[in-house]
Design an enzyme around this catalytic site. Structure first.
Site, PDB file in Angstrom:
ATOM      1  N   ASP A  51       6.159 -16.186  48.033  1.00  0.00           N
ATOM      2  CA  ASP A  51       6.261 -16.170  46.286  1.00  0.00           C
ATOM      3  C   ASP A  51       6.012 -17.348  46.684  1.00  0.00           C
ATOM      4  O   ASP A  51       4.839 -17.921  45.795  1.00  0.00           O
ATOM      5  CB  ASP A  51       7.852 -16.101  45.314  1.00  0.00           C
ATOM      6  N   GLY A  52       6.408 -18.477  46.980  1.00  0.00           N
ATOM      7  CA  GLY A  52       6.125 -19.608  47.199  1.00  0.00           C
ATOM      8  C   GLY A  52       4.463 -19.547  47.797  1.00  0.00           C
ATOM      9  O   GLY A  52       3.926 -21.141  47.053  1.00  0.00           O
ATOM     10  N   ARG A  56       1.356 -21.554  45.471  1.00  0.00           N
ATOM     11  CA  ARG A  56       0.544 -22.575  45.603  1.00  0.00           C
ATOM     12  C   ARG A  56      -1.176 -22.314  46.127  1.00  0.00           C
ATOM     13  O   ARG A  56      -2.395 -22.856  45.288  1.00  0.00           O
ATOM     14  CB  ARG A  56       0.566 -22.804  47.216  1.00  0.00           C
ATOM     15  N   TYR A 167      14.026 -20.007  40.342  1.00  0.00           N
ATOM     16  CA  TYR A 167      15.069 -21.985  39.797  1.00  0.00           C
ATOM     17  C   TYR A 167      16.342 -21.375  38.167  1.00  0.00           C
ATOM     18  O   TYR A 167      17.401 -21.184  38.545  1.00  0.00           O
ATOM     19  CB  TYR A 167      14.741 -23.001  39.980  1.00  0.00           C
TER      20      TYR A 167
HETATM   21  P1  NAP Z   1      11.325 -23.149  47.701  1.00  0.00           P
HETATM   22  O1  NAP Z   1      12.292 -23.953  47.955  1.00  0.00           O
HETATM   23  O2  NAP Z   1      10.973 -23.223  49.327  1.00  0.00           O
HETATM   24  O3  NAP Z   1      11.899 -21.226  47.577  1.00  0.00           O
HETATM   25  C1  NAP Z   1      12.639 -21.398  46.442  1.00  0.00           C
HETATM   26  C2  NAP Z   1      12.980 -19.333  46.427  1.00  0.00           C
HETATM   27  O4  NAP Z   1      12.214 -19.258  45.321  1.00  0.00           O
HETATM   28  C3  NAP Z   1      12.113 -18.900  47.594  1.00  0.00           C
HETATM   29  O5  NAP Z   1      12.960 -17.701  48.574  1.00  0.00           O
HETATM   30  C4  NAP Z   1      10.663 -18.508  46.510  1.00  0.00           C
HETATM   31  O6  NAP Z   1      10.702 -16.726  47.418  1.00  0.00           O
HETATM   32  C5  NAP Z   1      11.888 -17.664  46.071  1.00  0.00           C
HETATM   33  N1  NAP Z   1      10.917 -18.031  44.579  1.00  0.00           N
HETATM   34  C6  NAP Z   1       9.794 -18.418  43.842  1.00  0.00           C
HETATM   35  N2  NAP Z   1       9.614 -18.190  42.592  1.00  0.00           N
HETATM   36  C7  NAP Z   1      10.316 -16.790  42.845  1.00  0.00           C
HETATM   37  C8  NAP Z   1      10.111 -15.868  41.684  1.00  0.00           C
HETATM   38  N3  NAP Z   1       9.200 -15.866  40.361  1.00  0.00           N
HETATM   39  N4  NAP Z   1      11.433 -14.972  41.594  1.00  0.00           N
HETATM   40  C9  NAP Z   1      12.265 -15.050  42.612  1.00  0.00           C
HETATM   41  N5  NAP Z   1      12.199 -16.006  43.661  1.00  0.00           N
HETATM   42  C10 NAP Z   1      10.863 -16.555  43.773  1.00  0.00           C
HETATM   43  O7  NAP Z   1      10.156 -23.378  46.993  1.00  0.00           O
HETATM   44  P2  NAP Z   1       8.513 -22.598  47.182  1.00  0.00           P
HETATM   45  O8  NAP Z   1       8.590 -21.768  47.779  1.00  0.00           O
HETATM   46  O9  NAP Z   1       7.571 -23.541  46.656  1.00  0.00           O
HETATM   47  O10 NAP Z   1       8.926 -22.031  45.152  1.00  0.00           O
HETATM   48  C11 NAP Z   1       8.564 -22.654  44.352  1.00  0.00           C
HETATM   49  C12 NAP Z   1      10.091 -22.494  43.511  1.00  0.00           C
HETATM   50  O11 NAP Z   1      11.097 -22.449  44.252  1.00  0.00           O
HETATM   51  C13 NAP Z   1       9.891 -23.537  42.292  1.00  0.00           C
HETATM   52  O12 NAP Z   1       8.468 -22.867  41.427  1.00  0.00           O
HETATM   53  C14 NAP Z   1      11.172 -22.957  42.016  1.00  0.00           C
HETATM   54  O13 NAP Z   1      11.454 -21.882  40.504  1.00  0.00           O
HETATM   55  C15 NAP Z   1      11.900 -22.889  42.745  1.00  0.00           C
HETATM   56  N6  NAP Z   1      12.881 -23.386  43.320  1.00  0.00           N
HETATM   57  C16 NAP Z   1      15.029 -23.651  43.197  1.00  0.00           C
HETATM   58  C17 NAP Z   1      15.280 -23.322  42.850  1.00  0.00           C
HETATM   59  C18 NAP Z   1      16.655 -22.719  42.961  1.00  0.00           C
HETATM   60  O14 NAP Z   1      17.088 -21.626  43.056  1.00  0.00           O
HETATM   61  N7  NAP Z   1      18.425 -23.495  43.393  1.00  0.00           N
HETATM   62  C19 NAP Z   1      15.198 -25.457  43.544  1.00  0.00           C
HETATM   63  C20 NAP Z   1      14.523 -25.387  43.530  1.00  0.00           C
HETATM   64  C21 NAP Z   1      12.907 -24.440  43.119  1.00  0.00           C
HETATM   65  P3  NAP Z   1       9.564 -16.202  48.972  1.00  0.00           P
HETATM   66  O15 NAP Z   1      11.004 -16.490  50.100  1.00  0.00           O
HETATM   67  O16 NAP Z   1       9.027 -15.252  48.597  1.00  0.00           O
HETATM   68  O17 NAP Z   1       8.841 -17.893  49.038  1.00  0.00           O
END
Ligand code: NAP
Length: 267
Positions: A51-52, A56, A167
């Site tokens: 998803d990330g 991007r 998030y």
């Molecule tokens: P990351 O911190 O490396 O990964 C965040 C996780 O969120 C990954 O497992 C990603 O899936 C998953 N994800 C992203 N979009 C999603 C969605 N719409 N529904 C369900 N899961 C989703 O960050 P990243 O890969 O660059 O993604 C950025 C996103 O990370 C931000 O938009 C934010 O929503 C999320 N994030 C979450 C937290 C938290 O949950 N505590 C903290 C910071 C940011 P994949 O493994 O398939 O990449």
């Protein structure tokens, strides 16, 4: 037979690059022109990764208007539709037009600073407003120009339905079916004491209402984080967060069902 142009992006891991090479052979054999850049000629974007990586790619292509599809290479893969084992079936279904487009809404933050400058940020998942490092932040919050609360806590997150499972979900927010047109405002560690009063649960806003956010002190350092990308501001006069007119067109195939995806990825 000469077909259109397909742009393929990856997250750069070995497995994604190996799948890219395999996909490139197959698409070329079917007559497609494959590039690693996005242009107005692109009829489809394919993103290999998680998803990330898809997020991007959407940002690097500046929220393209052509459809985008994800091939999942070992991540959560909530946006991702195709397994690397199903590349032939994917190409066949694509050529037969046996797919649908999931139109995902996005969220926009318009930032005005004391010097009058304006900036804006777009998110497919969310816009997050927070302070510096571990400082708490105090924000005057209005909904549709009506003052609602003074928020105190770590920050607030405004999620799209598509971002509700990211998030937002970790913060205790609700999962929202992307067919609904709304924004979810979820507090991050809200203070709710006799000193500070903040909503402690998410609130849902209809598409026509925007959220106004004004820092209590205009010299506060504020971070706007759209889909994980941070921009630092000081002297913020107002931030307005609303549903944007921009959509992302995610390609889905016949077995796709949002709630089945939720079940398989979360339970
Ligand atoms: P990351 O911190 O490396 O990964 C965040 C996780 O969120 C990954 O497992 C990603 O899936 C998953 N994800 C992203 N979009 C999603 C969605 N719409 N529904 C369900 N899961 C989703 O960050 P990243 O890969 O660059 O993604 C950025 C996103 O990370 C931000 O938009 C934010 O929503 C999320 N994030 C979450 C937290 C938290 O949950 N505590 C903290 C910071 C940011 P994949 O493994 O398939 O990449």
């Amino acid at each position: 037979m000469q077909r259109g142009c397909i742009s393929v992006f990856t997250n750069g891991t070995d497995i994604s690059l190996a799948n890219r090479a395999l996909l490139l052979d197959k698409l070329t054999a079917h007559g497609y022109r494959v590039t690693d850049t996005y242009s107005p000629e692109t009829e489809l974007i394919i993103c290999i990764g998680g998803d990330g990586a898809l997020i991007r790619t959407v940002h690097s292509c500046d929220f393209p208007q052509c459809p985008i599809i994800g091939i999942n290479t070992g991540h959560l893969g909530f946006f991702q539709e195709i397994s690397p084992d199903n590349l032939d079936a994917f190409i066949s279904d694509y050529e037969k037009g046996e797919y649908s487009i999931q139109k995902l809404s996005t969220v926009k933050a318009a930032v005005v600073t004391d010097d009058g400058s304006r900036d804006s940020h777009l998110g497919l998942n969310e816009i997050l407003i927070k302070g510096r490092h571990s400082y708490s932040i105090h924000l005057d919050i209005s909904i549709g120009n009506m003052p609602i609360e003074r928020f105190s806590g770590d920050g607030i997150l405004v999620a799209t339905p598509a971002g509700s499972t990211a998030y937002n979900y970790s913060l205790g927010g609700s999962i929202v079916d992307p067919r609904l047109k709304l924004l979810q405002v979820t507090p991050i560690a809200p203070m709710n004491t006799t000193a500070y009063r903040s909503f402690t649960s998410s609130i849902l806003l209809p598409a026509e209402l925007s959220l106004g956010v004004t820092p209590e002190h205009d010299d506060d350092v504020i971070f706007i984080v759209n889909d994980g990308m941070e921009t630092e501001y000081s002297g913020v006069r107002k931030i307005e967060v609303s549903i944007s007119d921009t959509h992302v067109q995610l390609m889905r195939f016949k077995n796709y069902d949002f709630w089945n995806k939720v079940k398989t990825k979360f339970l």
